[in-house]
Write an enzyme that holds these catalytic residues in place. Structure first.
Site, PDB file in Angstrom:
ATOM      1  N   LYS A 119       0.637  -1.334  -0.088  1.00 36.64           N
ATOM      2  CA  LYS A 119       0.011  -0.173   0.009  1.00 36.64           C
ATOM      3  C   LYS A 119       0.800   1.141   0.002  1.00 36.64           C
ATOM      4  O   LYS A 119       1.853   1.229   0.687  1.00 36.64           O
ATOM      5  CB  LYS A 119      -0.686  -0.005   1.141  1.00 36.64           C
ATOM      6  CG  LYS A 119      -2.001  -0.996   1.387  1.00 36.64           C
ATOM      7  CD  LYS A 119      -2.877  -0.688   2.268  1.00 36.64           C
ATOM      8  CE  LYS A 119      -3.882  -1.528   2.787  1.00 36.64           C
ATOM      9  NZ  LYS A 119      -4.504  -1.132   4.053  1.00 36.64           N
ATOM     10  N   GLU A 126       2.532  -1.539  17.773  1.00 38.03           N
ATOM     11  CA  GLU A 126       1.973  -2.417  16.518  1.00 38.03           C
ATOM     12  C   GLU A 126       2.663  -3.823  16.878  1.00 38.03           C
ATOM     13  O   GLU A 126       1.910  -4.805  16.159  1.00 38.03           O
ATOM     14  CB  GLU A 126       2.625  -1.718  15.293  1.00 38.03           C
ATOM     15  CG  GLU A 126       2.185  -0.435  14.880  1.00 38.03           C
ATOM     16  CD  GLU A 126       0.704  -0.441  14.326  1.00 38.03           C
ATOM     17  OE1 GLU A 126       0.229  -1.624  13.987  1.00 38.03           O
ATOM     18  OE2 GLU A 126       0.089   0.559  14.254  1.00 38.03           O
ATOM     19  N   LYS A 174       2.734 -10.062   9.794  1.00 36.39           N
ATOM     20  CA  LYS A 174       2.031  -9.285   8.759  1.00 36.39           C
ATOM     21  C   LYS A 174       2.189 -10.300   7.524  1.00 36.39           C
ATOM     22  O   LYS A 174       1.281 -10.198   6.582  1.00 36.39           O
ATOM     23  CB  LYS A 174       2.309  -8.172   8.577  1.00 36.39           C
ATOM     24  CG  LYS A 174       1.849  -7.295   7.438  1.00 36.39           C
ATOM     25  CD  LYS A 174       1.580  -5.977   7.515  1.00 36.39           C
ATOM     26  CE  LYS A 174       0.954  -5.013   6.567  1.00 36.39           C
ATOM     27  NZ  LYS A 174       1.012  -3.789   6.319  1.00 36.39           N
ATOM     28  N   GLU A 221      -6.971  -7.088   0.623  1.00 38.21           N
ATOM     29  CA  GLU A 221      -7.749  -6.780   1.905  1.00 38.21           C
ATOM     30  C   GLU A 221      -9.190  -7.162   1.582  1.00 38.21           C
ATOM     31  O   GLU A 221     -10.059  -6.192   1.806  1.00 38.21           O
ATOM     32  CB  GLU A 221      -7.548  -5.173   2.082  1.00 38.21           C
ATOM     33  CG  GLU A 221      -8.042  -4.917   3.557  1.00 38.21           C
ATOM     34  CD  GLU A 221      -7.534  -3.356   4.201  1.00 38.21           C
ATOM     35  OE1 GLU A 221      -6.371  -3.002   3.621  1.00 38.21           O
ATOM     36  OE2 GLU A 221      -8.117  -2.789   4.913  1.00 38.21           O
ATOM     37  N   ARG A 253      -7.124  -9.799   5.750  1.00 43.27           N
ATOM     38  CA  ARG A 253      -6.269  -8.525   6.088  1.00 43.27           C
ATOM     39  C   ARG A 253      -6.982  -7.723   7.012  1.00 43.27           C
ATOM     40  O   ARG A 253      -6.284  -6.860   7.723  1.00 43.27           O
ATOM     41  CB  ARG A 253      -5.780  -8.030   4.865  1.00 43.27           C
ATOM     42  CG  ARG A 253      -4.823  -7.233   4.774  1.00 43.27           C
ATOM     43  CD  ARG A 253      -3.968  -6.867   3.335  1.00 43.27           C
ATOM     44  NE  ARG A 253      -3.203  -5.541   3.636  1.00 43.27           N
ATOM     45  CZ  ARG A 253      -2.181  -5.296   2.605  1.00 43.27           C
ATOM     46  NH1 ARG A 253      -2.340  -5.819   1.570  1.00 43.27           N
ATOM     47  NH2 ARG A 253      -1.372  -4.233   2.720  1.00 43.27           N
ATOM     48  N   ASN A 292      -6.465  -4.630  11.265  1.00 42.95           N
ATOM     49  CA  ASN A 292      -7.111  -3.527  11.863  1.00 42.95           C
ATOM     50  C   ASN A 292      -7.215  -3.421  13.464  1.00 42.95           C
ATOM     51  O   ASN A 292      -7.950  -2.565  13.973  1.00 42.95           O
ATOM     52  CB  ASN A 292      -8.406  -3.237  11.362  1.00 42.95           C
ATOM     53  CG  ASN A 292      -8.356  -2.799   9.848  1.00 42.95           C
ATOM     54  OD1 ASN A 292      -7.375  -2.138   9.505  1.00 42.95           O
ATOM     55  ND2 ASN A 292      -9.231  -3.142   9.132  1.00 42.95           N
ATOM     56  N   HIS A 346      -7.390  -0.663  15.514  1.00 40.90           N
ATOM     57  CA  HIS A 346      -7.213   0.705  14.955  1.00 40.90           C
ATOM     58  C   HIS A 346      -8.650   1.382  14.686  1.00 40.90           C
ATOM     59  O   HIS A 346      -8.672   2.482  14.445  1.00 40.90           O
ATOM     60  CB  HIS A 346      -6.695   0.294  13.536  1.00 40.90           C
ATOM     61  CG  HIS A 346      -5.260   0.295  13.632  1.00 40.90           C
ATOM     62  ND1 HIS A 346      -4.446  -0.749  14.418  1.00 40.90           N
ATOM     63  CD2 HIS A 346      -4.345   0.896  12.915  1.00 40.90           C
ATOM     64  CE1 HIS A 346      -3.344  -0.687  14.070  1.00 40.90           C
ATOM     65  NE2 HIS A 346      -2.948   0.450  13.341  1.00 40.90           N
TER      66      HIS A 346
HETATM   67  N1  LIG Z   1       1.589   1.708   3.796  1.00 37.98           N
HETATM   68  C1  LIG Z   1       1.312   1.019   4.691  1.00 37.98           C
HETATM   69  O1  LIG Z   1       0.739  -0.188   4.630  1.00 37.98           O
HETATM   70  C2  LIG Z   1       1.305   1.652   6.088  1.00 37.98           C
HETATM   71  C3  LIG Z   1       0.883   0.941   7.126  1.00 37.98           C
HETATM   72  C4  LIG Z   1       1.035   1.589   8.560  1.00 37.98           C
HETATM   73  C5  LIG Z   1       1.426   3.097   8.628  1.00 37.98           C
HETATM   74  N2  LIG Z   1       1.680   3.641   7.327  1.00 37.98           N
HETATM   75  C6  LIG Z   1       2.013   5.111   7.213  1.00 37.98           C
HETATM   76  O2  LIG Z   1       3.311   5.175   7.873  1.00 37.98           O
HETATM   77  C7  LIG Z   1       3.356   6.443   8.496  1.00 37.98           C
HETATM   78  C8  LIG Z   1       3.937   6.493   9.895  1.00 37.98           C
HETATM   79  O3  LIG Z   1       5.267   5.752   9.913  1.00 37.98           O
HETATM   80  P1  LIG Z   1       6.329   6.202  10.823  1.00 37.98           P
HETATM   81  O4  LIG Z   1       5.970   5.863  12.233  1.00 37.98           O
HETATM   82  O5  LIG Z   1       7.638   5.436  10.555  1.00 37.98           O
HETATM   83  O6  LIG Z   1       6.711   7.823  10.727  1.00 37.98           O
HETATM   84  P2  LIG Z   1       7.793   8.502  10.224  1.00 37.98           P
HETATM   85  O7  LIG Z   1       8.019   8.037   8.750  1.00 37.98           O
HETATM   86  O8  LIG Z   1       7.284   9.851  10.298  1.00 37.98           O
HETATM   87  O9  LIG Z   1       9.069   8.402  11.105  1.00 37.98           O
HETATM   88  C9  LIG Z   1       8.899   8.847  12.557  1.00 37.98           C
HETATM   89  C10 LIG Z   1      10.065   9.684  12.829  1.00 37.98           C
HETATM   90  O10 LIG Z   1      11.233   8.750  13.095  1.00 37.98           O
HETATM   91  C11 LIG Z   1      12.370   9.191  12.205  1.00 37.98           C
HETATM   92  N3  LIG Z   1      13.280   8.211  11.989  1.00 37.98           N
HETATM   93  C12 LIG Z   1      12.771   6.856  11.080  1.00 37.98           C
HETATM   94  N4  LIG Z   1      13.542   6.056  11.220  1.00 37.98           N
HETATM   95  C13 LIG Z   1      14.788   6.509  11.954  1.00 37.98           C
HETATM   96  C14 LIG Z   1      15.817   5.868  12.424  1.00 37.98           C
HETATM   97  N5  LIG Z   1      16.454   4.671  12.063  1.00 37.98           N
HETATM   98  N6  LIG Z   1      16.819   6.761  13.188  1.00 37.98           N
HETATM   99  C15 LIG Z   1      16.279   8.083  13.498  1.00 37.98           C
HETATM  100  N7  LIG Z   1      15.181   8.719  13.210  1.00 37.98           N
HETATM  101  C16 LIG Z   1      14.302   7.635  12.393  1.00 37.98           C
HETATM  102  C17 LIG Z   1      11.748   9.925  11.023  1.00 37.98           C
HETATM  103  O11 LIG Z   1      12.779  10.941  10.547  1.00 37.98           O
HETATM  104  C18 LIG Z   1      10.659  10.498  11.857  1.00 37.98           C
HETATM  105  O12 LIG Z   1      11.090  11.891  12.124  1.00 37.98           O
HETATM  106  C19 LIG Z   1       2.169   7.170   8.486  1.00 37.98           C
HETATM  107  O13 LIG Z   1       1.867   8.103   7.368  1.00 37.98           O
HETATM  108  C20 LIG Z   1       1.138   6.018   8.242  1.00 37.98           C
HETATM  109  O14 LIG Z   1      -0.043   6.244   7.524  1.00 37.98           O
HETATM  110  C21 LIG Z   1       1.504   3.009   6.177  1.00 37.98           C
END
Ligand SMILES: NC(=O)c1ccc[n+]([C@@H]2O[C@H](COP(=O)([O-])OP(=O)(O)OC[C@H]3O[C@@H](n4cnc5c(N)ncnc54)[C@H](O)[C@@H]3O)[C@@H](O)[C@H]2O)c1
Length: 531
Positions: free
Chosen positions: A321, A363, A401, A411, A415, A419, A422
């Site tokens: 996704k 998660e 997953k 989904e 799948r 959720n 969520h």
């Molecule tokens: N596509 C999908 O199936 C799916 C599933 C779940 C979530 N998402 C999406 O994922 C996003 C959330 O992801 P997230 O929580 O990773 O947020 P993010 O990508 O904003 O990362 C969180 C923070 O951590 C920092 N960061 C990441 N890895 C790091 C590392 N190794 N060292 C230091 N800093 C690091 C990033 O720079 C950011 O500031 C949301 O937009 C959500 O909608 C997508």
């Protein structure tokens, strides 16, 4: 995992009867790569059974053939090889196999080995030389026990796994979990998922063995880019790729069409063509953006996910996704565009801010409740234990997953289990004005949903408490904060995009390791207003 060996063949080793061939075949099928049985290949090449080779050429002759055949197999493409039970006693074989791939030694109690060998008369000359009589079982037992004593320290020098009580498919899964090596099929051509320390350094080699083309666009955000872009670029350049880094500003607020437009422009400037590869190095935001830009640029170019946050590893990088937010809501525009590869290096979690790591742990607990009681037990041991074993946490979390998206890639049904926590979690996140982090909201959502499951008689009393105490040991919140307006929460829930035909459907926990999807909950209003 190191850059040289990570991409290559899996070698299954172990005593005679440990199941190398049966498990090897199931493993090769799961990983969608070829399988070779070393002894069988020797037999085919010699056009006689192993016992006959021993009789005519002696053990020395057999070992010489074994060495030559091993050389041939090492030179082939990626696969699974079931080794002969004594093939790595030769230090030279041992060294070459070690540098050619991953070795795992299958272990089993001697009684189990004997039970299996009983069914394979004439195949094990070292164990059967004096048999053929009614005393076969005693002689086999004695010979095998002696052989096991002689080779005890030899087998113990390899990473070992006991799969003796498992079916071949269960054993293959246990091996995958242990090696951090998976293959996701069901969407597009399928893709490999590799998890292990050192994976980032293996990036270039991994692209090369999959024939992915350059020039490569490495997309990251400011924060992750500063930490890891140089390492990633160096790995790509060592593998002969021309690579360019494209940095986006950090944060969900940038998951917009403007960022996509910026990426398209940058891809053009970097000279990306059909077949050129985009790499998403970062958290879920970078993955969603780079993946969606790859899905749409030139009607779709391949992309590789290199998730760096715990949430991105266990969730966002898997399942194909991709997408962006609109002012009206999150993830409202997007596409299914599976990556060509997911490469997850738990070492990078060392720099992930603690708040992000904790949020990601929600998660992980969710994954455990959905499908991995062993992971749940690990989670129950609390924060320090989990931190010390992030490799295992990531492999297991991803494993849950992967199993689900294999069965239901688009989904349609199962799948929806993902959720869990969520439906209520999203509403809490929004009703808090996004003051609560996603993981914190999901943590609360999971407990509230477990209470609902208890109330409906779906789960036994005590499940919600068990989940709550585990989340609390990870310092995650488990009840809806008093300041959140309950009416607003209910309104937000009704807007949730997971509504189906006007009904809000839940994925509710039945017990640890089992979730029921498509659950309609009666009188949710009074439950939330009272809680
Ligand atoms: N596509 C999908 O199936 C799916 C599933 C779940 C979530 N998402 C999406 O994922 C996003 C959330 O992801 P997230 O929580 O990773 O947020 P993010 O990508 O904003 O990362 C969180 C923070 O951590 C920092 N960061 C990441 N890895 C790091 C590392 N190794 N060292 C230091 N800093 C690091 C990033 O720079 C950011 O500031 C949301 O937009 C959500 O909608 C997508």
């Amino acid at each position: 995992m190191d850059a040289e060996s990570a991409h290559s063949t899996v070698f299954l080793y172990g005593p005679p009867g440990s199941g190398k061939s049966t498990v090897g075949q199931a493993l090769a099928q799961a990983l969608s790569i070829p399988f070779w049985d070393l002894d069988e290949e020797i037999e085919n090449h010699a056009e006689m059974p192993v016992a006959e080779i021993f009789a005519i050429e002696g053990e020395e002759g057999f070992r010489a053939r074994e060495k030559r055949m091993l050389d041939l197999l090492i030179g082939k493409v990626i696969g699974v090889v079931a080794l002969g039970g004594g093939s790595l006693l030769d230090p030279d074989n041992h060294q070459r196999v070690t540098s050619a791939g991953q070795i795992l030694c299958l272990d089993a109690p001697v009684e189990k080995l004997i039970e299996r060998l009983q069914t394979q008369v004439g195949k094990r000359p070292l164990l059967e030389e004096e048999t053929g009589s009614s005393a076969r079982q005693e002689i086999l037992t004695q010979n095998l026990s002696e052989l096991m004593q002689r080779r005890f320290s030899h087998y113990a020098s390899f990473p070992q796994i006991d799969v003796s009580g498992m079916t071949p498919d269960e054993a293959a899964w246990a091996v995958q979990m242990r090696l951090g090596r998976f293959h996701v099929s069901g969407m597009g051509a399928g893709y490999d998922v590799l998890v292990g320390p050192g994976a980032l350094d293996a990036l270039g080699v991994q692209l090369r063995v999959r024939n992915l083309k350059g020039p490569v666009a490495l997309v990251s955000d400011d924060q992750v880019g500063e930490l890891y872009a140089t390492q990633a670029i160096s790995s790509l350049e060592k593998a002969g790729y021309e690579a360019q880094t494209i940095l986006l500003p950090v944060g969900e607020q940038n998951k917009t069409l403007e960022s996509i437009s910026y990426l398209w422009e940058a891809f053009l400037q970097a000279g990306l063509e059909r077949g050129s590869c985009v790499i998403a190095l970062g958290g879920g935001v970078v993955g969603d953006l780079a993946g969606f830009a790859a899905a749409t640029y030139l009607r779709g170019v391949p992309w590789v996910a290199v998730p760096t946050s715990l949430l991105a590893m266990a969730d966002a990088s898997l399942g194909g996704k991709t997408g962006i937010d609109l002012p009206q809501g999150k993830n409202l525009v997007g596409a299914f565009h599976p990556p060509a590869l997911v490469l997850s290096d738990p070492q990078v979690l060392a720099t992930l801010p603690e708040t992000e790591l904790r949020s990601g742990m929600a998660e992980i607990v969710k994954a455990a409740v959905i499908g991995d009681p062993q992971l749940f037990e690990l989670c129950q041991q609390g924060w320090q234990v989990l931190r010390a074993d992030l490799g295992e946490v990531v492999r297991r979390g991803m494993g849950v997953k992967i199993r689900i998206i294999q069965i239901d890639p688009y989904e349609k049904d199962q799948r929806a289990a993902l959720n869990l926590g969520h439906t209520i979690g999203h509403a809490i996140e929004r009703a808090s004005g996004f003051k609560l982090r996603h993981g914190e909201a999901v943590s609360i959502g999971m407990v509230v949903e477990a209470r609902l499951a208890e109330r409906m008689g779906l789960a036994k009393a005590g499940l919600a408490g068990q989940i709550a105490s585990t989340l609390q040991s990870l310092e995650l919140p488990t009840s809806i904060p008093a300041e959140i307006d309950r009416k607003l929460l209910l309104e937000t829930m009704n807007l949730d995009k997971k509504r189906a035909a006007g009904r809000v459907l839940f994925a509710l926990p039945v017990q640890i390791g089992e979730v029921k999807t498509g659950c309609e909950v009666e009188d949710i209003e009074s439950f939330i207003l009272a809680g």
